[in-house]
Write a protein that holds these residues in place. Structure first.
Motif, PDB file in Angstrom:
ATOM      1  N   VAL A 145      35.582  78.358 -43.617  1.00 53.45           N
ATOM      2  CA  VAL A 145      34.368  77.731 -44.147  1.00 53.45           C
ATOM      3  C   VAL A 145      34.446  76.213 -43.988  1.00 53.45           C
ATOM      4  N   SER A 146      35.605  75.640 -44.284  1.00 53.95           N
ATOM      5  CA  SER A 146      35.781  74.191 -44.146  1.00 53.95           C
ATOM      6  C   SER A 146      35.590  73.753 -42.697  1.00 53.95           C
ATOM      7  N   ASN A 147      36.142  74.527 -41.765  1.00 54.18           N
ATOM      8  CA  ASN A 147      35.998  74.192 -40.347  1.00 54.18           C
ATOM      9  C   ASN A 147      34.555  74.282 -39.884  1.00 54.18           C
ATOM     10  N   GLN A 148      33.782  75.193 -40.475  1.00 55.31           N
ATOM     11  CA  GLN A 148      32.364  75.289 -40.136  1.00 55.31           C
ATOM     12  C   GLN A 148      31.652  73.975 -40.454  1.00 55.31           C
ATOM     13  N   LEU A 149      31.998  73.398 -41.607  1.00 57.46           N
ATOM     14  CA  LEU A 149      31.415  72.107 -41.988  1.00 57.46           C
ATOM     15  C   LEU A 149      31.941  70.980 -41.105  1.00 57.46           C
ATOM     16  N   LEU A 150      33.231  71.025 -40.793  1.00 62.74           N
ATOM     17  CA  LEU A 150      33.830  69.981 -39.953  1.00 62.74           C
ATOM     18  C   LEU A 150      33.283  70.032 -38.527  1.00 62.74           C
ATOM     19  N   ASN A 151      32.965  71.231 -38.049  1.00 65.09           N
ATOM     20  CA  ASN A 151      32.359  71.353 -36.716  1.00 65.09           C
ATOM     21  C   ASN A 151      31.001  70.669 -36.673  1.00 65.09           C
ATOM     22  N   LEU A 152      30.295  70.716 -37.788  1.00 62.53           N
ATOM     23  CA  LEU A 152      29.003  70.032 -37.868  1.00 62.53           C
ATOM     24  C   LEU A 152      29.191  68.515 -37.744  1.00 62.53           C
ATOM     25  N   LEU A 153      30.272  67.996 -38.321  1.00 65.30           N
ATOM     26  CA  LEU A 153      30.566  66.565 -38.183  1.00 65.30           C
ATOM     27  C   LEU A 153      30.826  66.210 -36.724  1.00 65.30           C
ATOM     28  N   ILE A 154      31.578  67.076 -36.034  1.00 63.55           N
ATOM     29  CA  ILE A 154      31.898  66.811 -34.635  1.00 63.55           C
ATOM     30  C   ILE A 154      30.627  66.749 -33.797  1.00 63.55           C
ATOM     31  N   LEU A 188      34.244  87.451 -44.937  1.00 66.25           N
ATOM     32  CA  LEU A 188      34.293  86.060 -44.495  1.00 66.25           C
ATOM     33  C   LEU A 188      35.459  85.840 -43.535  1.00 66.25           C
ATOM     34  N   ALA A 189      36.619  86.413 -43.862  1.00 71.98           N
ATOM     35  CA  ALA A 189      37.775  86.303 -42.973  1.00 71.98           C
ATOM     36  C   ALA A 189      37.491  86.964 -41.631  1.00 71.98           C
ATOM     37  N   ALA A 190      36.797  88.114 -41.649  1.00 67.38           N
ATOM     38  CA  ALA A 190      36.443  88.815 -40.410  1.00 67.38           C
ATOM     39  C   ALA A 190      35.558  87.947 -39.526  1.00 67.38           C
ATOM     40  N   LYS A 191      34.601  87.250 -40.158  1.00 62.57           N
ATOM     41  CA  LYS A 191      33.712  86.369 -39.408  1.00 62.57           C
ATOM     42  C   LYS A 191      34.498  85.231 -38.755  1.00 62.57           C
ATOM     43  N   VAL A 192      35.461  84.689 -39.485  1.00 68.07           N
ATOM     44  CA  VAL A 192      36.276  83.583 -38.967  1.00 68.07           C
ATOM     45  C   VAL A 192      37.108  84.045 -37.779  1.00 68.07           C
ATOM     46  N   TYR A 193      37.768  85.202 -37.919  1.00 74.15           N
ATOM     47  CA  TYR A 193      38.580  85.727 -36.816  1.00 74.15           C
ATOM     48  C   TYR A 193      37.724  85.950 -35.567  1.00 74.15           C
ATOM     49  N   MET A 196      26.267  77.825 -39.979  1.00 79.59           N
ATOM     50  CA  MET A 196      26.482  77.510 -41.392  1.00 79.59           C
ATOM     51  C   MET A 196      25.656  78.416 -42.300  1.00 79.59           C
ATOM     52  N   ILE A 197      24.418  78.676 -41.885  1.00 79.16           N
ATOM     53  CA  ILE A 197      23.558  79.545 -42.690  1.00 79.16           C
ATOM     54  C   ILE A 197      24.097  80.974 -42.686  1.00 79.16           C
ATOM     55  N   ILE A 198      24.570  81.435 -41.525  1.00 79.21           N
ATOM     56  CA  ILE A 198      25.179  82.771 -41.440  1.00 79.21           C
ATOM     57  C   ILE A 198      26.399  82.853 -42.355  1.00 79.21           C
ATOM     58  N   THR A 199      27.226  81.798 -42.313  1.00 76.68           N
ATOM     59  CA  THR A 199      28.413  81.758 -43.173  1.00 76.68           C
ATOM     60  C   THR A 199      28.026  81.798 -44.645  1.00 76.68           C
ATOM     61  N   LEU A 200      26.942  81.101 -44.992  1.00 80.33           N
ATOM     62  CA  LEU A 200      26.462  81.091 -46.374  1.00 80.33           C
ATOM     63  C   LEU A 200      26.147  82.507 -46.852  1.00 80.33           C
ATOM     64  N   PHE A 201      25.477  83.285 -46.008  1.00 79.25           N
ATOM     65  CA  PHE A 201      25.153  84.665 -46.384  1.00 79.25           C
ATOM     66  C   PHE A 201      26.418  85.523 -46.486  1.00 79.25           C
ATOM     67  N   ILE A 202      27.353  85.310 -45.567  1.00 79.71           N
ATOM     68  CA  ILE A 202      28.561  86.145 -45.541  1.00 79.71           C
ATOM     69  C   ILE A 202      29.462  85.864 -46.739  1.00 79.71           C
ATOM     70  N   THR A 203      29.401  84.664 -47.294  1.00 82.77           N
ATOM     71  CA  THR A 203      30.217  84.365 -48.478  1.00 82.77           C
ATOM     72  C   THR A 203      29.879  85.299 -49.645  1.00 82.77           C
ATOM     73  N   PHE A 204      28.646  85.784 -49.702  1.00 76.14           N
ATOM     74  CA  PHE A 204      28.258  86.713 -50.775  1.00 76.14           C
ATOM     75  C   PHE A 204      28.792  88.122 -50.544  1.00 76.14           C
ATOM     76  N   MET A 205      29.326  88.378 -49.353  1.00 76.30           N
ATOM     77  CA  MET A 205      29.839  89.716 -49.029  1.00 76.30           C
ATOM     78  C   MET A 205      31.328  89.861 -49.344  1.00 76.30           C
ATOM     79  N   GLY A 206      31.978  88.765 -49.730  1.00 73.03           N
ATOM     80  CA  GLY A 206      33.375  88.855 -50.126  1.00 73.03           C
ATOM     81  C   GLY A 206      34.329  88.201 -49.134  1.00 73.03           C
TER      82      GLY A 206
END
Length: 368
Positions: free
Chosen positions: A60-69, A280-285, A266-276
Protein backbone atom coordinates in the motif's frame (compact mmCIF):
# COMPACT_ATOMS: atom_id res chain seq x y z
CA UNK A 1 21.71 17.19 -66.13
CA UNK A 2 19.88 17.36 -62.81
CA UNK A 3 21.25 15.13 -60.04
CA UNK A 4 18.96 12.20 -59.25
CA UNK A 5 17.22 12.45 -55.89
CA UNK A 6 18.07 9.79 -53.38
CA UNK A 7 15.24 7.48 -52.35
CA UNK A 8 13.76 8.29 -48.93
CA UNK A 9 15.10 5.05 -47.43
CA UNK A 10 18.70 5.96 -48.35
CA UNK A 11 18.34 9.50 -47.04
CA UNK A 12 16.83 8.18 -43.83
CA UNK A 13 19.61 5.60 -43.39
CA UNK A 14 22.23 8.30 -43.90
CA UNK A 15 20.59 10.53 -41.29
CA UNK A 16 20.16 7.72 -38.76
CA UNK A 17 23.89 7.03 -38.87
CA UNK A 18 24.32 10.40 -37.13
CA UNK A 19 22.17 9.20 -34.20
CA UNK A 20 22.52 6.19 -31.87
CA UNK A 21 20.52 3.13 -32.91
CA UNK A 22 17.35 2.20 -31.04
CA UNK A 23 18.93 -1.04 -29.84
CA UNK A 24 22.04 0.77 -28.55
CA UNK A 25 19.85 3.07 -26.45
CA UNK A 26 17.18 0.57 -25.46
CA UNK A 27 18.97 -2.48 -24.06
CA UNK A 28 20.62 -0.56 -21.16
CA UNK A 29 17.30 1.23 -20.52
CA UNK A 30 15.54 -2.15 -20.44
CA UNK A 31 17.96 -3.48 -17.83
CA UNK A 32 17.73 -0.24 -15.84
CA UNK A 33 13.91 -0.26 -15.72
CA UNK A 34 13.81 -3.97 -14.90
CA UNK A 35 16.22 -3.41 -12.02
CA UNK A 36 14.19 -0.44 -10.74
CA UNK A 37 11.13 -2.69 -10.73
CA UNK A 38 13.17 -5.46 -9.16
CA UNK A 39 14.18 -3.07 -6.38
CA UNK A 40 10.55 -2.72 -5.30
CA UNK A 41 9.82 -6.38 -5.96
CA UNK A 42 12.84 -7.44 -3.91
CA UNK A 43 11.38 -5.60 -0.91
CA UNK A 44 8.06 -7.41 -1.42
CA UNK A 45 9.36 -10.93 -1.99
CA UNK A 46 12.01 -10.78 0.71
CA UNK A 47 9.40 -9.51 3.17
CA UNK A 48 7.16 -12.43 2.18
CA UNK A 49 9.57 -14.61 4.18
CA UNK A 50 8.94 -12.29 7.14
CA UNK A 51 5.11 -11.92 7.10
CA UNK A 52 2.19 -11.33 4.74
CA UNK A 53 1.14 -8.35 6.89
CA UNK A 54 4.45 -6.66 6.09
CA UNK A 55 3.97 -7.35 2.38
CA UNK A 56 0.49 -5.82 2.43
CA UNK A 57 1.64 -2.77 4.42
CA UNK A 58 4.62 -2.08 2.16
CA UNK A 59 2.48 -2.72 -0.93
CA UNK A 60 0.00 0.00 0.00
CA UNK A 61 2.84 2.40 0.86
CA UNK A 62 4.55 1.70 -2.47
CA UNK A 63 1.30 2.43 -4.30
CA UNK A 64 1.39 5.93 -2.81
CA UNK A 65 5.12 6.31 -3.45
CA UNK A 66 4.63 5.31 -7.09
CA UNK A 67 2.23 8.23 -7.41
CA UNK A 68 5.02 10.54 -6.20
CA UNK A 69 7.36 9.14 -8.84
CA UNK A 70 4.78 9.98 -11.51
CA UNK A 71 4.68 13.56 -10.20
CA UNK A 72 8.46 13.77 -10.45
CA UNK A 73 8.30 12.45 -14.03
CA UNK A 74 6.46 15.60 -15.16
CA UNK A 75 9.88 17.23 -15.27
CA UNK A 76 12.07 14.25 -16.17
CA UNK A 77 10.02 13.24 -19.22
CA UNK A 78 10.21 16.79 -20.54
CA UNK A 79 13.93 16.87 -19.76
CA UNK A 80 14.73 13.84 -21.92
CA UNK A 81 12.76 15.11 -24.90
CA UNK A 82 13.73 18.80 -24.77
CA UNK A 83 17.47 18.11 -24.32
CA UNK A 84 17.37 15.50 -27.12
CA UNK A 85 15.77 18.09 -29.43
CA UNK A 86 18.38 20.71 -28.53
CA UNK A 87 21.23 18.26 -29.10
CA UNK A 88 19.68 17.25 -32.44
CA UNK A 89 19.76 20.94 -33.40
CA UNK A 90 23.36 21.22 -32.09
CA UNK A 91 22.37 23.68 -29.34
CA UNK A 92 24.76 22.51 -26.64
CA UNK A 93 24.59 25.59 -24.43
CA UNK A 94 20.80 25.57 -24.26
CA UNK A 95 20.84 21.84 -23.48
CA UNK A 96 23.06 22.50 -20.45
CA UNK A 97 20.74 25.30 -19.28
CA UNK A 98 17.72 22.99 -19.51
CA UNK A 99 19.58 20.36 -17.48
CA UNK A 100 20.14 22.83 -14.63
CA UNK A 101 16.53 24.06 -14.79
CA UNK A 102 15.19 20.50 -14.55
CA UNK A 103 17.45 19.68 -11.58
CA UNK A 104 16.46 22.80 -9.66
CA UNK A 105 12.74 22.52 -10.40
CA UNK A 106 12.48 18.84 -9.57
CA UNK A 107 14.44 19.30 -6.36
CA UNK A 108 12.13 22.07 -5.14
CA UNK A 109 8.95 20.19 -6.07
CA UNK A 110 10.14 16.86 -4.67
CA UNK A 111 11.43 18.36 -1.41
CA UNK A 112 8.04 19.93 -0.64
CA UNK A 113 6.21 16.71 -1.58
CA UNK A 114 8.60 14.65 0.59
CA UNK A 115 7.88 16.80 3.64
CA UNK A 116 4.13 16.59 3.02
CA UNK A 117 4.31 12.81 2.70
CA UNK A 118 6.11 12.53 6.04
CA UNK A 119 3.63 14.78 7.84
CA UNK A 120 0.47 13.38 6.21
CA UNK A 121 1.45 9.69 6.12
CA UNK A 122 -0.96 8.57 8.84
CA UNK A 123 -4.05 10.50 7.58
CA UNK A 124 -3.42 9.28 4.01
CA UNK A 125 -3.16 5.65 5.12
CA UNK A 126 -6.35 6.01 7.16
CA UNK A 127 -8.02 7.44 4.06
CA UNK A 128 -6.89 4.32 2.18
CA UNK A 129 -8.88 2.26 4.69
CA UNK A 130 -5.85 0.38 6.03
CA UNK A 131 -6.54 -1.92 8.99
CA UNK A 132 -5.03 -1.21 12.41
CA UNK A 133 -2.88 -4.35 12.11
CA UNK A 134 -1.08 -2.93 9.07
CA UNK A 135 -0.85 0.72 10.14
CA UNK A 136 2.44 0.59 12.13
CA UNK A 137 4.47 -1.04 9.33
CA UNK A 138 2.86 1.03 6.57
CA UNK A 139 3.41 4.27 8.50
CA UNK A 140 7.09 3.57 9.19
CA UNK A 141 7.82 2.63 5.57
CA UNK A 142 5.88 5.55 4.08
CA UNK A 143 7.43 8.13 6.41
CA UNK A 144 11.03 7.00 5.91
CA UNK A 145 10.95 6.38 2.16
CA UNK A 146 8.52 9.26 1.58
CA UNK A 147 10.67 11.77 3.46
CA UNK A 148 13.70 10.80 1.37
CA UNK A 149 11.83 10.49 -1.93
CA UNK A 150 13.43 13.74 -3.17
CA UNK A 151 16.59 11.62 -3.61
CA UNK A 152 14.71 9.46 -6.10
CA UNK A 153 13.50 12.60 -7.91
CA UNK A 154 17.10 13.79 -8.34
CA UNK A 155 18.21 10.32 -9.50
CA UNK A 156 15.44 10.37 -12.11
CA UNK A 157 16.49 13.84 -13.29
CA UNK A 158 20.18 12.97 -13.58
CA UNK A 159 19.20 9.75 -15.35
CA UNK A 160 17.06 11.69 -17.85
CA UNK A 161 19.98 14.03 -18.58
CA UNK A 162 22.39 11.14 -19.16
CA UNK A 163 19.92 9.29 -21.39
CA UNK A 164 19.24 12.34 -23.53
CA UNK A 165 22.99 12.59 -24.21
CA UNK A 166 23.02 8.89 -25.13
CA UNK A 167 24.80 7.60 -21.98
CA UNK A 168 22.20 4.95 -21.19
CA UNK A 169 24.78 2.40 -20.02
CA UNK A 170 25.88 4.66 -17.17
CA UNK A 171 22.39 4.79 -15.69
CA UNK A 172 22.18 1.01 -16.02
CA UNK A 173 25.41 0.50 -14.06
CA UNK A 174 24.22 2.80 -11.27
CA UNK A 175 20.93 0.90 -11.03
CA UNK A 176 22.78 -2.42 -10.82
CA UNK A 177 24.81 -1.05 -7.90
CA UNK A 178 21.70 0.27 -6.15
CA UNK A 179 19.99 -3.12 -6.44
CA UNK A 180 22.98 -4.98 -5.03
CA UNK A 181 23.09 -2.59 -2.07
CA UNK A 182 19.33 -2.85 -1.53
CA UNK A 183 19.20 -6.66 -1.63
CA UNK A 184 22.23 -6.94 0.67
CA UNK A 185 20.68 -4.48 3.12
CA UNK A 186 17.32 -6.28 3.01
CA UNK A 187 19.01 -9.59 3.74
CA UNK A 188 20.78 -8.14 6.77
CA UNK A 189 17.71 -6.47 8.31
CA UNK A 190 15.18 -9.24 7.53
CA UNK A 191 17.15 -12.39 8.30
CA UNK A 192 19.67 -10.94 10.78
CA UNK A 193 22.83 -12.92 9.91
CA UNK A 194 26.04 -12.53 11.95
CA UNK A 195 24.04 -11.15 14.88
CA UNK A 196 22.68 -8.25 12.81
CA UNK A 197 19.47 -6.82 14.36
CA UNK A 198 16.23 -7.87 12.62
CA UNK A 199 14.52 -4.56 11.83
CA UNK A 200 11.76 -5.80 9.53
CA UNK A 201 9.90 -3.12 7.57
CA UNK A 202 11.86 -0.24 9.12
CA UNK A 203 15.11 -1.90 8.06
CA UNK A 204 13.85 -2.41 4.49
CA UNK A 205 12.88 1.28 4.31
CA UNK A 206 16.33 2.34 5.52
CA UNK A 207 18.03 -0.09 3.14
CA UNK A 208 16.06 1.26 0.15
CA UNK A 209 16.80 4.88 1.06
CA UNK A 210 20.51 4.23 1.65
CA UNK A 211 20.84 2.47 -1.73
CA UNK A 212 19.19 5.45 -3.42
CA UNK A 213 21.49 7.93 -1.67
CA UNK A 214 24.59 6.07 -2.90
CA UNK A 215 23.02 5.94 -6.36
CA UNK A 216 22.52 9.71 -6.34
CA UNK A 217 26.16 10.30 -5.39
CA UNK A 218 27.21 8.08 -8.29
CA UNK A 219 24.93 9.96 -10.70
CA UNK A 220 26.35 13.33 -9.66
CA UNK A 221 29.90 12.06 -10.24
CA UNK A 222 29.08 10.52 -13.64
CA UNK A 223 27.26 13.61 -14.97
CA UNK A 224 30.16 15.80 -13.87
CA UNK A 225 32.67 13.44 -15.51
CA UNK A 226 30.70 12.95 -18.75
CA UNK A 227 29.38 16.47 -19.38
CA UNK A 228 31.17 18.77 -16.95
CA UNK A 229 27.80 19.49 -15.33
CA UNK A 230 28.71 20.44 -11.76
CA UNK A 231 26.33 20.31 -8.81
CA UNK A 232 25.94 24.10 -8.59
CA UNK A 233 23.23 25.39 -6.25
CA UNK A 234 23.43 28.84 -7.84
CA UNK A 235 22.85 27.55 -11.37
CA UNK A 236 20.24 24.98 -10.28
CA UNK A 237 18.02 27.59 -8.68
CA UNK A 238 18.42 30.16 -11.44
CA UNK A 239 15.30 28.81 -13.12
CA UNK A 240 14.65 30.28 -16.56
CA UNK A 241 10.94 30.48 -17.30
CA UNK A 242 11.28 29.82 -21.04
CA UNK A 243 13.02 26.50 -20.43
CA UNK A 244 10.63 25.57 -17.62
CA UNK A 245 7.64 26.19 -19.91
CA UNK A 246 9.14 23.87 -22.52
CA UNK A 247 9.68 21.13 -19.92
CA UNK A 248 6.14 21.38 -18.55
CA UNK A 249 4.53 21.70 -22.00
CA UNK A 250 5.92 18.29 -22.93
CA UNK A 251 6.20 16.67 -19.50
CA UNK A 252 2.67 17.21 -18.14
CA UNK A 253 0.77 15.57 -21.04
CA UNK A 254 3.35 12.77 -21.28
CA UNK A 255 3.21 11.94 -17.57
CA UNK A 256 -0.57 12.40 -17.42
CA UNK A 257 -1.11 8.88 -18.75
CA UNK A 258 0.96 7.37 -15.93
CA UNK A 259 -0.80 9.59 -13.40
CA UNK A 260 -4.15 8.27 -14.59
CA UNK A 261 -2.97 4.65 -14.38
CA UNK A 262 -1.48 5.00 -10.90
CA UNK A 263 -4.56 6.88 -9.71
CA UNK A 264 -6.76 3.99 -10.86
CA UNK A 265 -4.48 1.52 -9.08
CA UNK A 266 -4.83 3.50 -5.85
CA UNK A 267 -8.61 3.32 -6.09
CA UNK A 268 -8.45 -0.44 -6.75
CA UNK A 269 -6.17 -0.82 -3.73
CA UNK A 270 -8.64 1.19 -1.63
CA UNK A 271 -11.42 -1.29 -2.44
CA UNK A 272 -9.19 -4.32 -1.84
CA UNK A 273 -8.23 -3.10 1.64
CA UNK A 274 -11.83 -3.84 2.70
CA UNK A 275 -11.39 -7.47 1.59
CA UNK A 276 -8.69 -8.23 4.16
CA UNK A 277 -4.93 -8.68 4.45
CA UNK A 278 -4.76 -11.85 2.32
CA UNK A 279 -6.52 -10.21 -0.61
CA UNK A 280 -4.32 -7.13 -0.32
CA UNK A 281 -1.14 -9.23 -0.21
CA UNK A 282 -2.36 -11.17 -3.27
CA UNK A 283 -2.85 -7.92 -5.17
CA UNK A 284 0.68 -6.79 -4.26
CA UNK A 285 2.26 -10.08 -5.36
CA UNK A 286 0.36 -10.08 -8.65
CA UNK A 287 1.07 -6.44 -9.44
CA UNK A 288 4.79 -6.86 -8.82
CA UNK A 289 4.95 -9.70 -11.35
CA UNK A 290 2.70 -7.98 -13.90
CA UNK A 291 4.91 -4.89 -13.89
CA UNK A 292 7.47 -6.91 -15.84
CA UNK A 293 5.04 -7.10 -18.80
CA UNK A 294 5.49 -3.34 -19.25
CA UNK A 295 9.28 -3.57 -19.27
CA UNK A 296 9.81 -3.97 -23.00
CA UNK A 297 7.32 -1.30 -24.00
CA UNK A 298 8.71 1.16 -21.45
CA UNK A 299 12.31 0.60 -22.61
CA UNK A 300 11.41 0.96 -26.30
CA UNK A 301 9.37 4.09 -25.60
CA UNK A 302 12.19 5.82 -23.72
CA UNK A 303 14.73 5.00 -26.42
CA UNK A 304 12.28 6.17 -29.07
CA UNK A 305 11.68 9.45 -27.21
CA UNK A 306 15.39 10.23 -27.40
CA UNK A 307 15.70 9.36 -31.10
CA UNK A 308 12.56 11.23 -32.13
CA UNK A 309 13.75 14.24 -30.11
CA UNK A 310 17.05 14.18 -32.01
CA UNK A 311 15.25 13.88 -35.36
CA UNK A 312 12.85 16.74 -34.54
CA UNK A 313 15.73 18.94 -33.38
CA UNK A 314 17.52 18.26 -36.68
CA UNK A 315 14.27 18.97 -38.65
CA UNK A 316 14.13 15.35 -39.85
CA UNK A 317 10.36 15.00 -39.53
CA UNK A 318 9.87 12.05 -41.88
CA UNK A 319 12.58 10.08 -40.10
CA UNK A 320 10.92 10.87 -36.75
CA UNK A 321 7.56 9.56 -38.00
CA UNK A 322 9.00 6.32 -39.39
CA UNK A 323 11.00 5.75 -36.19
CA UNK A 324 7.81 6.17 -34.15
CA UNK A 325 5.83 3.64 -36.21
CA UNK A 326 8.61 1.02 -36.20
CA UNK A 327 8.93 1.29 -32.43
CA UNK A 328 5.16 1.00 -31.99
CA UNK A 329 4.99 -2.27 -33.95
CA UNK A 330 7.92 -3.74 -32.01
CA UNK A 331 6.41 -2.72 -28.66
CA UNK A 332 3.00 -4.23 -29.45
CA UNK A 333 4.49 -7.54 -30.60
CA UNK A 334 6.89 -7.91 -27.66
CA UNK A 335 4.27 -6.91 -25.09
CA UNK A 336 1.86 -9.55 -26.41
CA UNK A 337 4.53 -12.24 -26.24
CA UNK A 338 5.69 -11.27 -22.73
CA UNK A 339 2.13 -11.10 -21.33
CA UNK A 340 1.34 -14.54 -22.77
CA UNK A 341 4.55 -16.01 -21.36
CA UNK A 342 3.93 -14.55 -17.90
CA UNK A 343 0.34 -15.77 -17.86
CA UNK A 344 1.40 -19.32 -18.75
CA UNK A 345 4.21 -19.38 -16.19
CA UNK A 346 2.42 -17.49 -13.39
CA UNK A 347 1.73 -20.61 -11.32
CA UNK A 348 5.41 -21.57 -11.20
CA UNK A 349 6.54 -18.00 -10.51
CA UNK A 350 4.13 -17.60 -7.60
CA UNK A 351 5.02 -21.02 -6.17
CA UNK A 352 8.68 -19.96 -6.21
CA UNK A 353 8.00 -16.54 -4.66
CA UNK A 354 5.42 -17.15 -1.95
CA UNK A 355 5.82 -18.76 1.40
CA UNK A 356 2.19 -19.63 2.22
CA UNK A 357 -0.35 -21.73 0.34
CA UNK A 358 -3.16 -19.30 1.24
CA UNK A 359 -1.27 -16.40 -0.36
CA UNK A 360 -0.60 -18.50 -3.45
CA UNK A 361 -4.20 -19.29 -4.47
CA UNK A 362 -5.50 -15.74 -4.72
CA UNK A 363 -2.82 -14.16 -6.95
CA UNK A 364 -2.73 -17.25 -9.18
CA UNK A 365 -6.33 -16.48 -10.24
CA UNK A 366 -5.57 -12.78 -10.79
CA UNK A 367 -3.41 -13.49 -13.85
CA UNK A 368 -6.38 -14.87 -15.74
Amino acid sequence: MKPQALPFQKVQAKRERNHPSLFTLTWPIFIEISLYMLMGSADTFMLSQYSDNSVAAVGVSNQLLNLLIVMFSFITTGTTIVIAQLLGGNQQKEATQVAYVSLGTNFLISFVISLLMFVLAVPILHMMGLSSALMPDATVFLQIVGLLSFIQALIMTYSAILKSYGFTRDTMYVTIGMNLLNVTGNYLVIFGPFGFPVLGVMGVALSTSFARFIGLMAMIFIVRHRMGLRFSVKRMFHIQRTHLKKLLKIGIPSAGEQLSYNGSQMIITLFITFMGTQALAAKVYTQNLMMFIMLFGAAISQGTQILIGRHIGAKEFDAAYHRCMKSLYWAIAISLLSSTALSLSSTHLLAFSLATAISFKLPAHCFY
